[in-house]
Design an enzyme around this catalytic site. Structure first.
Site, PDB file in Angstrom:
ATOM      1  N   THR A   1       0.832  -1.208   0.000  1.00 54.04           N
ATOM      2  CA  THR A   1       0.000   0.000   0.000  1.00 54.04           C
ATOM      3  C   THR A   1       0.865   1.256   0.000  1.00 54.04           C
ATOM      4  O   THR A   1       0.568   2.225  -0.705  1.00 54.04           O
ATOM      5  CB  THR A   1      -0.953   0.001   1.211  1.00 54.04           C
TER       6      THR A   1
ATOM      7  N   GLU B   1      13.271 -12.042   1.612  1.00 54.72           N
ATOM      8  CA  GLU B   1      13.247 -13.308   2.339  1.00 54.72           C
ATOM      9  C   GLU B   1      12.947 -14.426   1.348  1.00 54.72           C
ATOM     10  O   GLU B   1      12.362 -14.183   0.287  1.00 54.72           O
ATOM     11  CB  GLU B   1      12.175 -13.285   3.438  1.00 54.72           C
TER      12      GLU B   1
ATOM     13  N   CYS C   1      24.987  -4.169  16.873  1.00 55.57           N
ATOM     14  CA  CYS C   1      23.741  -4.948  16.909  1.00 55.57           C
ATOM     15  C   CYS C   1      23.919  -6.243  16.111  1.00 55.57           C
ATOM     16  O   CYS C   1      23.948  -6.233  14.875  1.00 55.57           O
ATOM     17  CB  CYS C   1      22.589  -4.114  16.346  1.00 55.57           C
TER      18      CYS C   1
ATOM     19  N   ASP D   1      -8.215  -4.421  -2.406  1.00 54.86           N
ATOM     20  CA  ASP D   1      -7.849  -5.290  -1.289  1.00 54.86           C
ATOM     21  C   ASP D   1      -8.902  -5.145  -0.186  1.00 54.86           C
ATOM     22  O   ASP D   1      -9.171  -4.034   0.267  1.00 54.86           O
ATOM     23  CB  ASP D   1      -6.473  -4.869  -0.747  1.00 54.86           C
TER      24      ASP D   1
END
Length: 329
Positions: free
Chosen positions: A39, A235, A273, A62
């Site tokens: 979006t 991913e 980190c 949607d």
């Protein structure tokens, strides 16, 4: 010598003035995160297009309807000007209400309406069909330079995109059917106290849709008029589903040559980190795979994971700049 890659921006979409329909879609895994990415991308693209085109319409098909949340403004099935823009409008389609509206229009007296409702809901994929019909009703009555779709998850979107062909065939069959059962339905309507020509009127309306649907079907398959922007995250599952989406769009003869990879992590130099470093390395691995797969034919846009939500016209305008100017960490 290594081949040159295509520019990592959506400037090519902005510059292609012949485009009439632009779809922004995603793969289904990690839906809540990706829905926001999708979006944000569609809103940002619409904002950039508004700078180059005379008028832009942004439509959500949607069911989640995130446009209102993104702009901080309530939208409905009627095209509404987006606050802060003179030439950008938005609307959100509800296919269920569109079905009910058609049923109500077919018969105001109840009994035939119930019968037509049962018939309508018995058709597989009727929600996508009615989304399409509802959009066509608005689009053909209004003139926009370009229309951007914030689409549903992949499966729904592909069914929606294939519906011009499906509806063409279905309306052809209904046209034949109307000659056979039309007189009988008219008699039943009369017995139930409804207008005798109500069914005939409904069939004639469906028949009149065929020319519009045929025209749109042709335009959807024309790369000069239609393109699909794929949105994913870096991913494995998202990349896998994006490849499936690209293959299915190709099978439907719908152009796609842009992929937006969102939520990329860029740790600051000297950061301690471990989580950030590990995740950055994982994302870069799948980003390299994406480049290996798509570099030759696709513009691959990289967008960062931000520390705050992109909501409201001002933040969306800032974010939209990264679609046309490559992000530099």
């Amino acid at each position: 010598m290594a081949e040159e890659t295509l520019p990592p921006t959506l400037q090519n979409v902005i510059d292609q003035k012949s485009l009439k329909w632009i779809f922004c879609g995603m793969s289904p895994p990690s839906r809540s995160r990706l829905a926001l990415c999708k979006t944000t991308t569609s809103c940002s693209l619409a904002i950039q297009l508004a700078r180059a085109r005379e008028s832009v319409l942004l439509i959500s098909t949607d069911p989640a309807h995130n446009l209102s949340d993104a702009f901080g403004q309530k939208f409905s099935k009627e095209a509404t000007k987006v606050n802060g823009f003179d030439n950008l409008s938005a609307m959100e389609i509800d296919p269920t209400s569109a079905i009910q509206e058609m049923v109500d229009q077919s018969d105001q007296n109840g009994m035939m309406g119930t019968m037509m409702q049962d018939l309508a809901f018995a058709i597989p994929g009727v929600d996508e069909a009615m989304s399409f019909a509802e959009i066509m009703k608005h689009v053909k009555s209004m003139e926009y330079s370009v229309i951007v779709f914030d689409t549903a998850p992949t499966g729904h979107t592909l069914r929606f995109l294939s519906f011009p062909s499906v509806l063409e065939k279905a309306l052809g069959k209904l046209s034949t059917l109307s000659g056979r059962i039309g007189p009988m339905l008219n008699q039943m309507s009369s017995l139930m106290g409804a207008q005798a020509d109500a069914t005939e009127d409904m069939f004639s309306k469906l028949e009149s849709m065929r020319a519009v649907i045929t025209e749109v079907n042709t335009q959807f398959k024309d790369p000069e008029k239609t393109t699909f922007v794929c949105v994913c995250i870096s991913e494995f599952l998202s990349l896998y589903e994006t490849e499936r989406l690209v293959q299915e769009l190709t099978a439907y003869e719908i152009d796609t040559h842009n992929i937006v990879v969102n939520q990329l992590l860029f740790p600051k130099p000297g950061s301690n980190c471990d989580h950030c470093r590990v995740r950055h390395n994982m994302q870069q691995k799948y980003l390299r795979e994406a480049h290996e797969l798509y570099d030759e034919f696709f513009h691959i846009v990289q967008l960062p994971l931000l520390t705050e939500e992109v909501r409201g016209p001002q933040k969306l305008q800032e974010f939209s700049k990264m679609l046309v100017e490559p992000y530099k960490p």
